[in-house]
Structure formats: structure tokens, C-alpha cells
Scaffold this motif. Structure first.
Motif, mmCIF file in Angstrom:
data_model
loop_
_atom_site.group_PDB
_atom_site.id
_atom_site.type_symbol
_atom_site.label_atom_id
_atom_site.label_comp_id
_atom_site.label_asym_id
_atom_site.label_seq_id
_atom_site.Cartn_x
_atom_site.Cartn_y
_atom_site.Cartn_z
ATOM 1 N N ASN A 224 0.851 -1.186 0.000
ATOM 2 C CA ASN A 224 0.000 0.000 0.000
ATOM 3 C C ASN A 224 0.890 1.240 0.000
ATOM 4 O OD1 ASN A 224 -1.689 2.193 0.670
ATOM 5 N ND2 ASN A 224 -3.066 0.872 1.831
ATOM 6 N N PRO A 225 0.835 2.053 -1.049
ATOM 7 C CA PRO A 225 1.766 3.200 -1.135
ATOM 8 C C PRO A 225 1.636 4.169 0.035
ATOM 9 C CG PRO A 225 0.670 2.797 -3.238
ATOM 10 C CD PRO A 225 -0.029 1.952 -2.230
ATOM 11 N N THR A 226 0.415 4.395 0.476
ATOM 12 C CA THR A 226 0.242 5.367 1.554
ATOM 13 C C THR A 226 0.884 4.868 2.842
ATOM 14 O OG1 THR A 226 -1.942 4.387 1.922
ATOM 15 C CG2 THR A 226 -1.850 6.394 0.624
ATOM 16 N N ASP A 227 0.730 3.580 3.139
ATOM 17 C CA ASP A 227 1.405 3.028 4.320
ATOM 18 C C ASP A 227 2.915 3.168 4.193
ATOM 19 O OD1 ASP A 227 -1.012 2.345 5.396
ATOM 20 O OD2 ASP A 227 -0.939 0.252 4.745
ATOM 21 N N PHE A 228 3.428 2.893 2.999
ATOM 22 C CA PHE A 228 4.868 2.934 2.783
ATOM 23 C C PHE A 228 5.417 4.336 3.005
ATOM 24 C CE2 PHE A 228 8.418 3.689 -0.158
ATOM 25 C CZ PHE A 228 9.332 2.772 0.334
ATOM 26 N N TYR A 229 4.736 5.349 2.461
ATOM 27 C CA TYR A 229 5.275 6.707 2.562
ATOM 28 C C TYR A 229 5.061 7.309 3.947
ATOM 29 C CZ TYR A 229 6.453 6.723 -2.344
ATOM 30 O OH TYR A 229 7.035 6.429 -3.548
ATOM 31 N N VAL A 230 4.035 6.883 4.668
ATOM 32 C CA VAL A 230 3.912 7.310 6.060
ATOM 33 C C VAL A 230 5.080 6.764 6.871
ATOM 34 C CG1 VAL A 230 2.575 7.031 8.181
ATOM 35 C CG2 VAL A 230 1.414 7.667 6.076
ATOM 36 N N ASP A 231 5.435 5.513 6.614
ATOM 37 C CA ASP A 231 6.589 4.919 7.302
ATOM 38 C C ASP A 231 7.877 5.663 6.950
ATOM 39 O OD1 ASP A 231 4.956 3.079 8.474
ATOM 40 O OD2 ASP A 231 5.380 1.483 7.018
ATOM 41 N N MET A 232 8.018 6.036 5.668
ATOM 42 C CA MET A 232 9.234 6.727 5.246
ATOM 43 C C MET A 232 9.385 8.081 5.936
ATOM 44 S SD MET A 232 11.095 4.983 3.106
ATOM 45 C CE MET A 232 10.713 3.632 4.249
ATOM 46 N N ALA A 233 8.255 8.740 6.232
ATOM 47 C CA ALA A 233 8.302 10.098 6.780
ATOM 48 C C ALA A 233 8.065 10.126 8.288
ATOM 49 C CB ALA A 233 7.258 10.973 6.079
ATOM 50 N N SER A 234 8.207 8.990 8.965
ATOM 51 C CA SER A 234 7.984 8.912 10.404
ATOM 52 C C SER A 234 9.254 8.485 11.113
ATOM 53 C CB SER A 234 6.850 7.926 10.723
ATOM 54 O OG SER A 234 5.647 8.333 10.120
ATOM 55 N N VAL A 235 9.380 8.894 12.382
ATOM 56 C CA VAL A 235 10.528 8.529 13.207
ATOM 57 C C VAL A 235 10.129 7.353 14.084
ATOM 58 C CG1 VAL A 235 12.134 9.295 14.988
ATOM 59 C CG2 VAL A 235 11.411 10.879 13.189
ATOM 60 N N ASP A 236 10.939 6.288 14.042
ATOM 61 C CA ASP A 236 10.700 5.081 14.836
ATOM 62 C C ASP A 236 11.504 5.195 16.136
ATOM 63 O OD1 ASP A 236 10.359 2.597 15.894
ATOM 64 O OD2 ASP A 236 10.831 1.491 14.059
ATOM 65 N N ARG A 237 10.820 5.319 17.258
ATOM 66 C CA ARG A 237 11.490 5.542 18.541
ATOM 67 C C ARG A 237 11.483 4.302 19.433
ATOM 68 N NH1 ARG A 237 8.768 10.377 17.412
ATOM 69 N NH2 ARG A 237 10.157 12.203 17.306
#
Length: 614
Positions: free
Chosen positions: A270-283
Motif C-alpha cells: 500500500n503506497p500510503t502506508d509505505f510513505y507514512v513509514d518513510m516520513a515517520s521517526v521510529d522511537r
């Protein structure tokens, strides 16, 4: 100052592209609507540490939510702000709508004029995430009442009905127009239809810009897609700017966007899931935090250095710095024109009618308002059956008077706590839209509850047991009204209904115990409690009830070596001296306390302000 990297550092129009549904002619009126966001940053304050340290002892942390956001939108476009939870999507909408509670820098322009709160209220509508609707109204009734509040004061009933019918058709609500909205207890229309009603409410003012916070949240995929199609039609057919936040749209919605930034989406993802992951910080741990922060910084730096960013900034500056022509000058004057609002009395009676219709439709609420207090009548009859003129009747009369002063306040509190919160939340939503103030809302609420208070008091007092029946009824009426106003005050101070309930119970119980004098003689209490009783309505109500009951009462006294009261006045002289002489003063005091509490309610609502409910 602490900073956080947000997905909104990278406008979604660059990551995902922009969906434009119409190429409007520049000479057409709808195409002249532009919304520009230039270098908007947003900082909020957070208090760090446990709540019990208070506001003074906790350290203040400044958190950067948005940084140098630039966007440029025109009529006929539907724009999506995509990001994960906590990425600043709602904060950006708050800044655009001039509802930011933190520190905002940068500029927001509407039609090349710097946006102000008044300008935003005139030409923007903000649909928040949660639906705040009264469950017992039909869709048409809810929209009709809202139209009476939102449309100019000179709008006729025909204009209102025409506007309501139009938005019902626009939002696809024709089939459920006369169905009840419903709530958690009463079944009504579906969740997607409630979302459409909320959006239709904002469309009544025919806004040029429609802002929506997570409009598809909680909806199934089919309903979400149908709603998005309706919003696209609003932008396409109506020439509006539609700007919405979204965190997990369907993959087919992504096909509307066509730009990428060096991170191609894998197949079958799902492209939207992928790009949200790309633009998010994993803490989750230090390693993931460092890796994802580096990736997001790479994206933000690439965007800041890209021609796309430069073109957007140049376009905004070029539009805002153009020489003003005569036509544009007229448009700017029109932009700042504020239509006449609905009059005070029209707003007051609209709120009053809506509250009354809502409670009349709910049988349980209506019966509670009218008959809950009267459930105590059987207990009065029990007391009356034992009353006589012997010495033991003195204690029975004291118990009766104590219950008479306490029960109306508690019943009123129960009614208010059960029925007021939905009305309060709706006021917060409409107050944010600038439709009316807290004074108008609270006055309408008092006028709404007053007939029910009078009727329930009359039923409660229907069993005559005193020579001064009218005095007794007046005090019951005031105590009933005071209990409701006190509960409303606490629900204005606390958003948590359970917390407001607990505080109302403690305050009313402690006040009755401390100041009424029925359970403990005031002269035998600690001096601090004696002084505090002078500032308590129960002291004056207790004196009125006692004087009303015991004055000129003859009691049998069989003197067998024990103390006895020869008359009710003897009891008053011992416990409530000068109560008879102070009847007029006490009535004025009870009236003053009730009125002062209502003024305090207005002050609390004004001081607390209007919270930005989701």
C-alpha cells in the motif's frame, strides 16, 4: 528548546503529488480563491513532571511541532496532508484556521490577504474529527437549527429551508433526512452518515475553504471512498479548496498522486502506508530512532533544496507582492467584509428550541426532569405520618427539613450531569466557529431547565404539611435551581464528568452538613466553620425552612423532670435565634447566592475558554 522532526516538514504535495479536479478559468470567481502557507512554524509548551508538582514546580518544555511549512492551493483542488499519529497534521489545520493555541510564526494568506481569526471564520469551515450532534434530532432538524445560527440575521425561513435542502442533496443525505441521528443508546443513522451531517453543517455557510481533520477515521473502506468522492465533487463542482488530513487511505486513493522522492514503493505494498513509514521517526530503540531520524532529515533537506519548494515559495511571494488592481482592491474589501450575524434573540431562541426538542424526544430524560424529584414524595408521607405535636416530632421535623434542603440539590445535580455534557460539547464546537458566546448558551440553558424545575418542584411540594406552603415551595425551587447551576459550574471547570460528579457530591454534602444547622448546632461548631457558613446558601435556606416550620407551632410538654420545648418558637430561640426576624434577609440571600453562582458559571466558562475538542 526540544524539537521533533515531523512528517509535515515534507509537504505531502511533494511526496505524493497533488490531486487537481478542475482547471478553472482565472477570470471565474471560484478560481480566484487561493490559500497560501508560507514558512509556518508552530511551537507548543509542555509541562514535564507529575501533576502533583503543580504549574509552578514543573519544568516547561518547548516542542517544535511544525517547521517552515509551505503550501499553495487554488480553487478546485482537494489536498491531503498525510502523516502518522502525532506528526502535526491537526496542528497545521489549527494554524490555517487561526485556532493555534501555541506560538505560531510564518504567514497564512487567503486570496493574498494575511489571514486573521475573523477572516478564517468568514471564509473557512473546519470539520473536526469527532461528531458533536444531538442524538434526538433528525438530520433535517439538526441542519435547520444550525442554519439559523450560521446564516446571516436577515435570512428568511425560506432561505434557511432552501439552504438546508441543498446541503442535504450535496452530501447524499436525502434518504435519511428525516431520520434521527441517534447516539450510544438510541440507534440512528450510520457513522458515515453522521460524518456527512457534520460536514453538511459546515457547508451551510458556503465556505470557500473546507478543512477536515481525519474525515475517514472510523469508517469502513466503502464509506470512506464514498465520502472522499463527495468531497472531491465539492472541490470540482463548487470550486472550493478542500484540505484534509488522513493517516491511512486506501491504495486506490494514492493513484491520484504521482510524484516520488527517491523511495519507490515496493510492489504489492500500500503506497500510503509505505510513505507514512518513510516520513515517520521510529522511537522503539536508539538504533531505529537514529536510522529513521536520518532518513527523515534526508527527505526534509532534499525537499528544502528542491525546485518544487522554491517554486512554491516563489509562487506565494509573487502572488502576495503583485500590484493591487481596482478589481483586486474591491475583492480585498469584500474579503474583509463580515456578514451580519444572527441576532441575540434569534440565537437565544434557536438554542432554547433545540435543547427543548432534544429532551422532549428522549423519554427517559424528559421523565427524569419532571418526576425524579417527586420520587421523594413517599418519604415525605412517611415523615408526615409520624408528625404530631409531642417532643419526638421535633426530631422528625428536623429530619424532614434536612432532606428537603438536600434532596432537590442532589436530584438537580443528577439531571445536569446526565444531560448537560452533550450540550456543552456542542457549544464548544459552535463557539469555536464564532456563532455565539458562553453567556448566550448558559442563559438559554437556564431558560430551558426553568419550566422543568418549576413543574418538578410543584409535584414535590404537592403534599401540604406546613401553614406557609408558598415559602416552602420557593425555597425548594431555589435549592433545586442552585444544585443544577453548581453542577454546571463544575462541568465548566472539569471536562471529566466523573470528576465533576464527585466534586458536586462532596460540595453539596459538606455544605448541608456544615451550614444548615439541622445536624449540628452552628454555635457549637469550630469558629472557622461558623464563619464559613455565612458564605453558604444552606445556612439561609435552613433558617427559612426552620422558621417556616416551627414558628407559632404549639408542642405538648409533659414535664416529668426532663427538658422539653413548650413551642416551636422555643426551639428556634435555642437553635435559630432571629430566624423569624431575618426571613426577608434570608430570602434575598438565597436569591443572591443563586444569581451569584450563575455569574460564577459564566466567569468559569470565560476564563477556561473554549477547549479545542477533536
Amino acid at each position: 528548546m526540544e524539537t521533533t522532526t515531523s512528517a509535515l516538514d515534507i509537504p505531502v504535495n511533494y511526496i505524493l503529488g497533488r490531486c487537481t479536479f478542475a482547471n478553472w478559468d482565472e477570470e471565474d470567481e471560484p478560481a480566484n480563491t487561493t490559500l497560501s502557507i508560507l514558512n509556518v512554524s508552530y511551537v507548543v509548551k509542555e509541562r514535564v513532571g507529575p501533576w502533583w508538582k503543580g504549574a509552578c514546580l514543573r519544568r516547561i518544555r518547548h516542542k517544535l511541532v511544525l517547521r517552515d511549512v509551505c503550501m499553495h492551493m487554488r480553487s478546485g483542488q482537494i489536498n491531503a496532508i498525510l502523516g502518522g499519529s502525532g506528526s502535526g497534521k491537526t496542528s497545521l489545520l489549527d494554524c490555517i484556521a487561526q485556532r493555534a493555541e501555541g506560538t505560531m510564526s510564518g504567514k497564512v494568506y487567503y486570496n493574498n490577504s494575511e489571514c486573521t481569526p475573523d477572516l478564517a471564520q468568514n471564509f473557512m469551515s473546519y470539520v473536526m474529527q469527532a461528531d458533536r450532534l444531538l442524538p434526538n434530532l433528525t438530520v433535517r432538524e439538526a441542519l435547520r437549527y444550525s442554519a439559523q445560527l450560521r446564516l446571516p440575521g436577515n435570512a428568511s425561513n425560506f432561505d434557511i429551508e432552501e439552504k438546508v435542502s441543498k446541503v442535504i442533496i450535496e452530501m447524499g443525505l436525502k434518504n435519511v433526512a428525516d431520520h434521527r441521528i441517534g447516539g450510544s443508546v438510541i440507534r440512528g443513522i450510520s457513522g458515515g452518515e453522521k460524518r456527512r451531517v457534520t460536514i453538511a453543517t459546515q457547508l451551510l455557510q458556503n465556505p470557500k475553504i473546507l478543512l477536515l481533520d481525519e474525515p475517514t477515521s472510523g469508517l469502513d473502506s466503502f464509506t470512506a471512498r464514498s465520502l472522499m468522492a463527495s468531497l472531491a465533487n465539492l472541490a470540482h463542482q463548487g470550486g472550493k479548496i478542500v484540505l484534509l488530513t488522513i493517516h491511512q487511505p486506501r491504495s486506490e486513493i494514492f493513484r491520484m498522486f504521482d510524484q516520488e522522492l527517491g523511495y519507490p514503493c515496493p510492489t504489492y505494498t500500500n503506497p500510503t502506508d509505505f510513505y507514512v513509514d518513510m516520513a515517520s521517526v521510529d522511537r522503539r530503540d536508539n538504533e531505529r530512532n537514529e536510522e529513521s531520524s536520518g532518513r527523515v532529515k534526508e527527505l526534509t533537506d532534499a525537499y528544502a533544496a528542491s525546485m518544487v519548494h522554491k517554486d512554491v515559495v516563489y509562487e506565494i511571494i509573487e502572488d502576495t507582492m503583485k500590484p493591487t488592481t481596482g478589481r483586486q482592491l474591491f475583492a480585498q474589501k469584500f474579503t474583509h467584509y463580515r456578514p451580519q450575524k444572527s441576532s441575540f434573540f434569534r440565537t437565544l431562541f434557536t438554542l432554547l428550541g433545540r435543547m427543548t426538542l432534544n429532551v422532549f424526544r428522549d423519554r427517559a430524560s424528559y421523565l427524569s426532569r419532571v418526576f425524579l424529584l417527586s420520587l421523594f414524595v413517599p418519604f415525605i408521607c412517611v415523615f408526615l405520618g409520624r408528625l404530631g405535636t409531642n417532643q419526638t416530632s421535633v426530631q422528625d421535623r428536623i429530619g424532614l427539613l434536612y432532606q428537603s434542603s438536600q434532596v432537590p440539590t442532589f436530584v438537580a445535580a443528577l439531571n445536569a450531569i446526565g444531560l448537560f455534557p452533550p450540550l456543552r460539547d456542542l457549544y464548544y464546537r459552535e463557539g469555536r466557529d464564532g456563532l455565539y458566546g458562553c453567556t448566550t448558551f448558559l442563559l438559554a440553558y437556564i431558560l430551558h431547565i426553568l419550566p422543568f424545575t418549576v413543574i418538578s418542584t410543584a409535584i414535590f411540594c404537592s403534599v401540604p404539611h406546613t401553614d406557609h406552603f408558598l415559602h416552602y415551595c420557593i425555597i425548594i425551587l431555589f435549592m433545586h435551581l442552585f444544585g443544577e447551576i453548581m453542577s454546571v459550574l463544575l462541568m465548566g471547570a472539569f471536562m471529566n464528568t466523573a470528576l465533576a460528579t464527585s466534586n458536586a457530591s462532596i460540595i453539596l454534602s459538606a455544605s448541608g452538613l456544615m451550614a444548615s444547622g439541622f445536624l449540628r448546632n452552628l454555635e457549637k461548631m469550630l469558629p472557622v466553620f461558623q464563619w464559613a457558613a455565612w458564605g453558604n446558601i444552606f445556612k439561609y435556606a435552613g433558617e427559612i425552612l426552620a422558621a417556616n416550620e416551627f414558628h407559632n407551632l404549639k408542642l405538648n410538654c409533659k414535664n416529668n423532670g426532663t427538658f422539653c420545648f413548650t413551642s416551636g418558637d422555643a426551639y428556634l430561640a435555642l437553635v435559630y435565634p432571629e430566624a423569624v426576624d431575618n426571613m426577608t434577609r434570608n430570602f434575598w440571600a438565597v436569591t443572591g447566592f443563586t444569581s451569584a453562582t450563575f455569574i460564577c458559571v459564566i466567569a468559569v466558562f470565560k476564563i477556561r475558554g473554549i477547549p479545542n475538542l477533536s
